[in-house]
Motif scaffolding. Structure first.
Motif: not given
Length: 134
Positions: A82, A84-85
């Motif tokens: 992802d 965001q990670w």
């Protein structure tokens, strides 16, 4: 400076006049040297200012290069996880790097001695020498 004539037996000037002329010439010479030093210093400061401006521009360009490289790494990591990670990982790497640099910088700043010990010592020696000249 005044034009000087070679000393002769008929020289009408007194010793006081000669000493006065020497003092005046010495004063003029010192003033001229100070003016020259001031002019040279201004030129060097101007060059240093221009160099500092160029280095500042290079720092801004380097910052943006690093920013976009970080974004590139984030998007590459985002291909496998992802986004965001990936952003969090890039942030963590930069935060750790900043913390390490801050600790190293703080340790370096603790070694700074603003007292200028050698300068103070030589000034004291100069004062002592001048007192001994009396």
């Amino acid at each position: 400076m005044t034009e000087q004539t070679p000393p002769t037996a008929e020289d009408p000037r007194s010793i006081g006049d000669i000493v006065g002329e020497i003092a005046s010439d010495l004063s003029n010479m010192v003033r001229s040297e100070l003016d020259l030093a001031k002019t040279e210093a201004k030129a060097e400061v101007a060059k240093a200012g221009k160099g500092a401006g160029l280095l500042g521009g290079a720092a801004v360009a380097g910052y943006f290069a690093l920013l976009f490289l970080s974004l590139c790494v984030m998007f590459l990591l985002g291909e496998g996880m992802d986004l965001q990670w990936a952003a969090l990982i890039v942030f963590a790497v930069w935060a750790i790097g900043a913390a390490v640099l801050a600790v190293m910088g703080r340790a370096q700043m603790k070694t700074v001695n603003p007292a200028l010990d050698r300068t103070q010592e030589t000034l004291k020696e100069d004062v002592q020498w001048a007192k001994n000249q009396k």
